[in-house]
Write a protein that holds these residues in place. Structure first.
Motif, PDB file in Angstrom:
ATOM      1  N   ARG A  44      26.144  50.492  52.410  1.00 31.90           N
ATOM      2  CA  ARG A  44      25.788  49.555  51.281  1.00 31.90           C
ATOM      3  C   ARG A  44      24.096  49.024  51.465  1.00 31.90           C
ATOM      4  O   ARG A  44      23.857  49.114  50.353  1.00 31.90           O
ATOM      5  N   ASN A  45      23.835  49.145  52.496  1.00 30.18           N
ATOM      6  CA  ASN A  45      22.136  49.010  52.518  1.00 30.18           C
ATOM      7  C   ASN A  45      21.565  49.913  51.976  1.00 30.18           C
ATOM      8  O   ASN A  45      20.134  49.601  51.558  1.00 30.18           O
ATOM      9  N   ILE A  46      21.784  51.330  51.933  1.00 28.14           N
ATOM     10  CA  ILE A  46      21.132  52.224  51.196  1.00 28.14           C
ATOM     11  C   ILE A  46      20.936  52.047  49.686  1.00 28.14           C
ATOM     12  O   ILE A  46      19.587  52.204  49.176  1.00 28.14           O
ATOM     13  N   VAL A  47      21.872  51.442  49.005  1.00 29.19           N
ATOM     14  CA  VAL A  47      21.681  51.380  47.619  1.00 29.19           C
ATOM     15  C   VAL A  47      21.343  49.588  47.079  1.00 29.19           C
ATOM     16  O   VAL A  47      21.240  49.338  45.866  1.00 29.19           O
ATOM     17  N   ASP A  48      21.354  48.649  48.081  1.00 30.51           N
ATOM     18  CA  ASP A  48      21.354  47.155  48.027  1.00 30.51           C
ATOM     19  C   ASP A  48      19.860  47.124  47.319  1.00 30.51           C
ATOM     20  O   ASP A  48      19.849  46.289  46.340  1.00 30.51           O
ATOM     21  N   TRP A  87      30.444  56.564  40.970  1.00 31.76           N
ATOM     22  CA  TRP A  87      30.484  57.264  39.496  1.00 31.76           C
ATOM     23  C   TRP A  87      31.860  56.842  38.910  1.00 31.76           C
ATOM     24  O   TRP A  87      31.750  56.177  37.587  1.00 31.76           O
ATOM     25  N   ILE A  88      32.931  56.695  39.478  1.00 30.78           N
ATOM     26  CA  ILE A  88      34.209  56.283  38.909  1.00 30.78           C
ATOM     27  C   ILE A  88      33.968  54.743  38.611  1.00 30.78           C
ATOM     28  O   ILE A  88      34.401  54.248  37.461  1.00 30.78           O
ATOM     29  N   GLY A  89      33.702  54.200  39.400  1.00 29.49           N
ATOM     30  CA  GLY A  89      33.804  52.552  39.451  1.00 29.49           C
ATOM     31  C   GLY A  89      32.858  52.046  38.252  1.00 29.49           C
ATOM     32  O   GLY A  89      33.104  51.150  37.584  1.00 29.49           O
ATOM     33  N   GLY A  90      31.783  52.997  37.922  1.00 27.39           N
ATOM     34  CA  GLY A  90      30.698  52.443  36.862  1.00 27.39           C
ATOM     35  C   GLY A  90      31.207  52.825  35.571  1.00 27.39           C
ATOM     36  O   GLY A  90      30.636  52.511  34.545  1.00 27.39           O
ATOM     37  N   LEU A  91      32.185  53.744  35.395  1.00 31.68           N
ATOM     38  CA  LEU A  91      32.530  54.108  34.263  1.00 31.68           C
ATOM     39  C   LEU A  91      33.692  53.388  33.420  1.00 31.68           C
ATOM     40  O   LEU A  91      33.842  53.508  32.162  1.00 31.68           O
ATOM     41  N   GLY A 147      33.810  38.743  49.982  1.00 30.63           N
ATOM     42  CA  GLY A 147      33.621  39.171  51.563  1.00 30.63           C
ATOM     43  C   GLY A 147      32.861  40.731  51.590  1.00 30.63           C
ATOM     44  O   GLY A 147      32.093  41.035  50.562  1.00 30.63           O
ATOM     45  N   VAL A 148      33.117  41.217  52.971  1.00 24.08           N
ATOM     46  CA  VAL A 148      32.415  42.438  53.145  1.00 24.08           C
ATOM     47  C   VAL A 148      32.438  43.506  52.354  1.00 24.08           C
ATOM     48  O   VAL A 148      31.522  44.297  51.739  1.00 24.08           O
ATOM     49  N   HIS A 149      33.699  43.419  51.618  1.00 23.66           N
ATOM     50  CA  HIS A 149      34.043  44.676  50.684  1.00 23.66           C
ATOM     51  C   HIS A 149      33.807  44.212  49.189  1.00 23.66           C
ATOM     52  O   HIS A 149      34.309  44.846  48.151  1.00 23.66           O
ATOM     53  N   SER A 150      33.077  43.027  48.761  1.00 23.75           N
ATOM     54  CA  SER A 150      32.991  42.707  47.413  1.00 23.75           C
ATOM     55  C   SER A 150      32.258  43.846  46.757  1.00 23.75           C
ATOM     56  O   SER A 150      31.463  44.552  47.260  1.00 23.75           O
ATOM     57  N   CYS A 151      32.580  43.778  45.444  1.00 27.66           N
ATOM     58  CA  CYS A 151      32.065  44.827  44.721  1.00 27.66           C
ATOM     59  C   CYS A 151      30.641  45.010  44.598  1.00 27.66           C
ATOM     60  O   CYS A 151      29.769  43.971  44.282  1.00 27.66           O
ATOM     61  N   ALA A 187      27.546  43.578  36.603  1.00 33.15           N
ATOM     62  CA  ALA A 187      28.555  43.458  35.808  1.00 33.15           C
ATOM     63  C   ALA A 187      28.384  41.899  35.143  1.00 33.15           C
ATOM     64  O   ALA A 187      28.472  41.668  33.710  1.00 33.15           O
ATOM     65  N   ARG A 188      28.009  40.866  35.864  1.00 31.00           N
ATOM     66  CA  ARG A 188      27.727  39.616  35.472  1.00 31.00           C
ATOM     67  C   ARG A 188      26.604  39.537  34.165  1.00 31.00           C
ATOM     68  O   ARG A 188      26.613  38.929  33.159  1.00 31.00           O
ATOM     69  N   LEU A 189      25.399  40.330  34.580  1.00 31.70           N
ATOM     70  CA  LEU A 189      24.446  40.259  33.863  1.00 31.70           C
ATOM     71  C   LEU A 189      24.987  41.181  32.668  1.00 31.70           C
ATOM     72  O   LEU A 189      24.454  40.457  31.305  1.00 31.70           O
ATOM     73  N   GLU A 190      25.500  42.116  32.517  1.00 30.64           N
ATOM     74  CA  GLU A 190      25.787  42.805  31.281  1.00 30.64           C
ATOM     75  C   GLU A 190      26.937  41.990  30.472  1.00 30.64           C
ATOM     76  O   GLU A 190      26.624  42.005  29.332  1.00 30.64           O
ATOM     77  N   THR A 191      27.681  41.368  31.065  1.00 26.49           N
ATOM     78  CA  THR A 191      28.529  40.405  30.455  1.00 26.49           C
ATOM     79  C   THR A 191      27.933  39.393  29.630  1.00 26.49           C
ATOM     80  O   THR A 191      28.132  39.149  28.513  1.00 26.49           O
TER      81      THR A 191
END
Length: 302
Positions: free
Chosen positions: A7-11, A142-146, A249-253, A259-263
Motif C-alpha cells: 500500500r505504501n507504494i501508491v499511498d 484496475w478491476i476495483g476502479g471500474l 482496518g488494515v484492509h480498508s479500501c 470514492a467519497r470525493l467523486e460522490t
C-alpha cells in the motif's frame, strides 16, 4: 504488516492530500458530462451518461491509461463481474490480461506519474517487485476502479430520483454535504467480501467448518440497529460512526478517499444543474447477479 508495504507504494496518490489535487479535474469532468446531457434534451440513461464515465475516466487518469480505452475496459469488466458464463468471463479476462501486461511493459520502458508506473518501478525491502506481484497489483486495482463507484452512484441517484423531498433537503443544506455523502454511502454500499473459515465455529446456530467459503454481506453491517438506530431511515444528522462501505482496518479500501470525493462532487454539480428529476415512468429497475450491487439501467427525466 506485509500488506502495508504494498500500500505504501501508491499511498502518495490515494491518500487524502493526493486525492484533493483531483477535485478540480472531477468537477470539470462532471460539468462536461452534464453539459452534454442537457444539450441532448430532458433526460438520459444515467448509467452510461454520467454514472460510469465520471469515475472511470478519473480512475484511468490516475492509473495512467488512455481515455479512449474506457468503453472497452467497461465492456470487459462488466462481463468479468456480472456474467454467469465462465467461458465468457475467461475470454474477457484473457483480453484484460493481455492488455495490462502490455501496459505494464510500456510503463517500465517509459515511466510516468501514474499508478501503473509507480507499481512497475517499485521496490519492497530493497528488491524490485516480481512480475507476478506487479501484474496482480495492477490487475486488482484496475478491476476495483471500474465498477464500485459506478454502482454506488447508480444506487444513490435512484434514491435521489425517488425522494424529491429529501433531495430538496440536501439542496437547502449545502454545508452538510459531507454528512449527506457518508449517510448515502452507508445506505447504498455495493461490495461484498469473501473469506475462508480457518477453524470450526458456530454462529447463531449455524455450523461453520474449517475450509468453508463465506461471503460477508458488508452492506448489511451498515444496517445493524445496535450501531445505527432506525437503520433504514436516511438521516443526514446521524452521529458520525464508522461505516463499512469501504471496509475498515488494515484492509480498508485504498480508493475510499477518491470514492467519497467523486460522490460529493457528483452530487454537488448535478443538484446545482439538475435539481428536479425522476425515474422515467414505466421503468423496471433490474439488479444483476455478481459481486457489486447496483441497477443495471437507470433512465432519468427532468
Amino acid at each position: 504488516p506485509h500488506h502495508r508495504k504494498y500500500r505504501n507504494i501508491v499511498d502518495p496518490l490515494f491518500c487524502p492530500a493526493g486525492i484533493a489535487k483531483l477535485e478540480s479535474l472531477i468537477r470539470q469532468r462532471a460539468g462536461d458530462l452534464i453539459d452534454d446531457m442537457l444539450a441532448k434534451g430532458n433526460g438520459c440513461e444515467f448509467t452510461t451518461a454520467f454514472g460510469r464515465p465520471l469515475p472511470v475516466s478519473v480512475f484511468l487518469d490516475i492509473m495512467g491509461l488512455p481515455q479512449d480505452m474506457l468503453p472497452t475496459f467497461v465492456e470487459w469488466a462488466d462481463i468479468m463481474i456480472h456474467s454467469q458464463n465462465p467461458a465468457e468471463v475467461g475470454v474477457a479476462f484473457g483480453k484484460a490480461i493481455e492488455y495490462l501486461k502490455g501496459a505494464i511493459a510500456e510503463k517500465q520502458a517509459n515511466p510516468d506519474g501514474g499508478v501503473i508506473s509507480l507499481i512497475a518501478h517499485a521496490q519492497i525491502d530493497g528488491r524490485p517487485l516480481s512480475e507476478k506481484e506487479v501484474f496482480g497489483f495492477v490487475c486488482f486495482l484496475w478491476i476495483g476502479g471500474l465498477d464500485t463507484v459506478y454502482a454506488t452512484l447508480n444506487n444513490i441517484w435512484l434514491w435521489l430520483a425517488q425522494n424529491p423531498e429529501r433531495r430538496a433537503e440536501m439542496i437547502a443544506d449545502p454545508d452538510n454535504i459531507n454528512a449527506q455523502v457518508e449517510e448515502l454511502l452507508r445506505v447504498h454500499s455495493v461490495t461484498f467480501s469473501g473469506r475462508t473459515i480457518v477453524k470450526d465455529h458456530e454462529m447463531r446456530g449455524v455450523q461453520l467448518k474449517a475450509g468453508d467459503k463465506i461471503t460477508c454481506i458488508l452492506p448489511a453491517c451498515n444496517f445493524d440497529p445496535e450501531v445505527f438506530p432506525n437503520p433504514t431511515v436516511v438521516d443526514f444528522h446521524r452521529p458520525k460512526k464508522i461505516i463499512l462501505a469501504f471496509t475498515v482496518g488494515v484492509h480498508s479500501c485504498m480508493g475510499a478517499h477518491l470514492a467519497r470525493l467523486e460522490t460529493k462532487v457528483a452530487i454537488q454539480e448535478w443538484l446545482k444543474r439538475i435539481p428536479d428529476f425522476a425515474v422515467k415512468p414505466g421503468t423496471d429497475i433490474v439488479y444483476r447477479p455478481g459481486g457489486v450491487v447496483g441497477p443495471h439501467h437507470l433512465p432519468l427525466i427532468w
